[in-house]
Write an enzyme that holds these catalytic residues in place. Sequence first.
Site, PDB file in Angstrom:
ATOM      1  N   LYS A  17       1.015  -1.263   0.036  1.00 21.14           N
ATOM      2  CA  LYS A  17       0.066  -0.026   0.222  1.00 21.14           C
ATOM      3  C   LYS A  17       0.845   1.200  -0.059  1.00 21.14           C
ATOM      4  CE  LYS A  17      -3.717  -2.689   2.176  1.00 21.14           C
ATOM      5  NZ  LYS A  17      -4.440  -2.861   3.236  1.00 21.14           N
TER       6      LYS A  17
ATOM      7  N   GLN B 168      -4.798  -1.764   9.366  1.00 22.42           N
ATOM      8  CA  GLN B 168      -4.578  -2.899   8.853  1.00 22.42           C
ATOM      9  C   GLN B 168      -4.985  -4.330   9.608  1.00 22.42           C
ATOM     10  OE1 GLN B 168      -3.065  -3.722   5.782  1.00 22.42           O
ATOM     11  NE2 GLN B 168      -4.035  -5.868   5.927  1.00 22.42           N
TER      12      GLN B 168
ATOM     13  N   ASP C  68     -11.216   2.551   3.740  1.00 24.44           N
ATOM     14  CA  ASP C  68     -11.521   1.256   3.456  1.00 24.44           C
ATOM     15  C   ASP C  68     -12.835   0.795   3.149  1.00 24.44           C
ATOM     16  OD1 ASP C  68      -9.408  -0.741   3.416  1.00 24.44           O
ATOM     17  OD2 ASP C  68      -9.046  -0.632   5.348  1.00 24.44           O
TER      18      ASP C  68
END
Length: 283
Positions: A53, A97, A120
């Site tokens: 990422k 994460q 997200d």
Amino acid sequence: MTAQLISGKELSQEKRVEMKSDVEELKRKGITPGLAVIIVGHDPASQTYVRGKQRACEEVGIHSLLIELEEDTKEEELLAKIDELNVDEAIDGILVQLPLPSQINEQAVIEKISPAKDVDGFHPINIGRMMTGQVCFLPCTPHGIVEMVKSQQIELEGKHVVVVGRSNIVGKPVGQLFLNENATVTYCHSRTNDLKQYTTQADILIAAAGKQHLIRGEHIKAGATVIDVGIHRLDNGKLTGDVNFDEAREKAAYITPVPGGVGPMTITMLLHNTILSAKRSRL
Ligand code: NDP
């Protein structure tokens, strides 16, 4: 029939070129989109995803801030960090994460992130907005999947989409996005009786069960589009998916590979959301 590959890698490259010039345009206006990525602990798979990422952010010019917390971090510490980032003007997107260590309640963390920075797309407000067809951040993996199918000009309206998996981050939302596109959607899961009965009716089959090679040639209708979300590392270090690729490519018309399929598109849609967030709040 040998299926045509839908390359998430190539589609990502095309989209990232556009994003790079979008970011340059924003920078000319004094805006540098920023993404904060929080990782708790030292899980090697999570570290690999986070590195990927960060590299992708660099590629398109997004400022990325990596926050590494120890495995034994308390939930309150993590929530306090998110609070700081929620009001940090240089940060447009916050990503924690997953999975998190067991002392931390994942849902509490997801709900702490400001919906306006939830790139997200996991916050219940964004999920609710997605379900009711309103402006929101779409979850990255499901959004990437729809983009891949659309990239092949495959008609979605009236098509039967069968989703194998019903997780909150992949299965459920990807079905919802196809429903929003006027497809007819069937969900299968671990309690589904006779999986094959459903998968063989799919015009578009989404394999998101997290079970290596669960989907074999016999599960696929001739001419179907097969999207493989699964990621599994083999003993030889190579990656494979939820679909037996060699069998599936003989039945399907279109198929996504692993690696180089859904994975890169997930990251690309994260970049997309971060740029979108910067535009929404700072332009
Ligand atoms: P989860 O484990 O959260 O969910 C798996 C789902 O599959 C569950 O709903 C489960 O059913 C269902 N399932 C499990 N076994 C079967 C079976 N034998 N038949 C039918 N359904 C089954 O996984 P995720 O959704 O988080 O991820 C799925 C896969 O996708 C994983 O391999 C993951 O690594 C990968 N992934 C890839 C991403 C990418 O960018 N490419 C991003 C995110 C995930 P039940 O609900 O009944 O338990």
